[in-house]
Design a protein around this motif. Structure first.
Motif, PDB file in Angstrom:
ATOM      1  N   PHE A 166       0.825  -1.206   0.000  1.00 36.31           N
ATOM      2  CA  PHE A 166       0.000   0.000   0.000  1.00 36.31           C
ATOM      3  C   PHE A 166       0.861   1.259   0.000  1.00 36.31           C
ATOM      4  O   PHE A 166       0.618   2.195  -0.770  1.00 36.31           O
ATOM      5  CB  PHE A 166      -0.940  -0.009   1.205  1.00 36.31           C
ATOM      6  N   VAL A 167       1.888   1.298   0.842  1.00 37.05           N
ATOM      7  CA  VAL A 167       2.767   2.471   0.918  1.00 37.05           C
ATOM      8  C   VAL A 167       3.476   2.681  -0.415  1.00 37.05           C
ATOM      9  O   VAL A 167       3.581   3.814  -0.909  1.00 37.05           O
ATOM     10  CB  VAL A 167       3.777   2.318   2.076  1.00 37.05           C
ATOM     11  N   HIS A 168       3.943   1.605  -1.036  1.00 37.62           N
ATOM     12  CA  HIS A 168       4.650   1.738  -2.312  1.00 37.62           C
ATOM     13  C   HIS A 168       3.707   2.175  -3.437  1.00 37.62           C
ATOM     14  O   HIS A 168       4.107   2.957  -4.298  1.00 37.62           O
ATOM     15  CB  HIS A 168       5.350   0.433  -2.680  1.00 37.62           C
ATOM     16  N   ILE A 169       2.482   1.690  -3.437  1.00 36.93           N
ATOM     17  CA  ILE A 169       1.515   2.118  -4.450  1.00 36.93           C
ATOM     18  C   ILE A 169       1.215   3.610  -4.305  1.00 36.93           C
ATOM     19  O   ILE A 169       1.179   4.341  -5.298  1.00 36.93           O
ATOM     20  CB  ILE A 169       0.226   1.276  -4.370  1.00 36.93           C
ATOM     21  N   VAL A 170       1.018   4.068  -3.079  1.00 38.35           N
ATOM     22  CA  VAL A 170       0.775   5.497  -2.845  1.00 38.35           C
ATOM     23  C   VAL A 170       1.988   6.314  -3.278  1.00 38.35           C
ATOM     24  O   VAL A 170       1.857   7.361  -3.918  1.00 38.35           O
ATOM     25  CB  VAL A 170       0.426   5.756  -1.359  1.00 38.35           C
ATOM     26  N   TRP A 171       3.188   5.828  -2.958  1.00 35.95           N
ATOM     27  CA  TRP A 171       4.404   6.539  -3.315  1.00 35.95           C
ATOM     28  C   TRP A 171       4.559   6.640  -4.839  1.00 35.95           C
ATOM     29  O   TRP A 171       4.875   7.690  -5.376  1.00 35.95           O
ATOM     30  CB  TRP A 171       5.611   5.840  -2.703  1.00 35.95           C
ATOM     31  N   PHE A 228       2.152   6.478  -7.078  1.00 37.57           N
ATOM     32  CA  PHE A 228       1.100   7.373  -7.562  1.00 37.57           C
ATOM     33  C   PHE A 228       1.482   8.835  -7.365  1.00 37.57           C
ATOM     34  O   PHE A 228       1.357   9.655  -8.278  1.00 37.57           O
ATOM     35  CB  PHE A 228      -0.217   7.063  -6.844  1.00 37.57           C
ATOM     36  N   LEU A 229       1.967   9.179  -6.183  1.00 37.16           N
ATOM     37  CA  LEU A 229       2.378  10.565  -5.922  1.00 37.16           C
ATOM     38  C   LEU A 229       3.571  10.967  -6.775  1.00 37.16           C
ATOM     39  O   LEU A 229       3.666  12.107  -7.249  1.00 37.16           O
ATOM     40  CB  LEU A 229       2.691  10.753  -4.441  1.00 37.16           C
TER      41      LEU A 229
END
Length: 64
Positions: free
Chosen positions: A50-55, A57-58
């Motif tokens: 989840f953290v890597h997907i958000v990172w 995306f940003l």
């Protein structure tokens, strides 16, 4: 040396998940967590993904 580099890379990828899990599940006045290692690892892997997907995306929003 052949196994050390991929292992270190996997540990670095999972580290945000373990940190987020320890912060999220922190209880008042206690630091001990008696959950099984497999359960802790599974939740850390999900949180790390989840953290890597958000990172990603940003990052893609910032640098198109």
């Amino acid at each position: 040396m052949d196994v050390a580099l991929p292992t270190a890379f996997i540990i670095l990828l999972l580290l945000p998940g373990y940190i987020l899990r320890s912060v999220y599940f922190q209880r008042e006045h206690t630091q001990l967590d008696f959950s099984p290692f497999s359960k802790a690892s599974a939740s850390a892997i999900v949180l790390a993904i989840f953290v890597h997907i958000v990172w990603v995306f940003l990052f893609n929003l910032t640098y198109p």
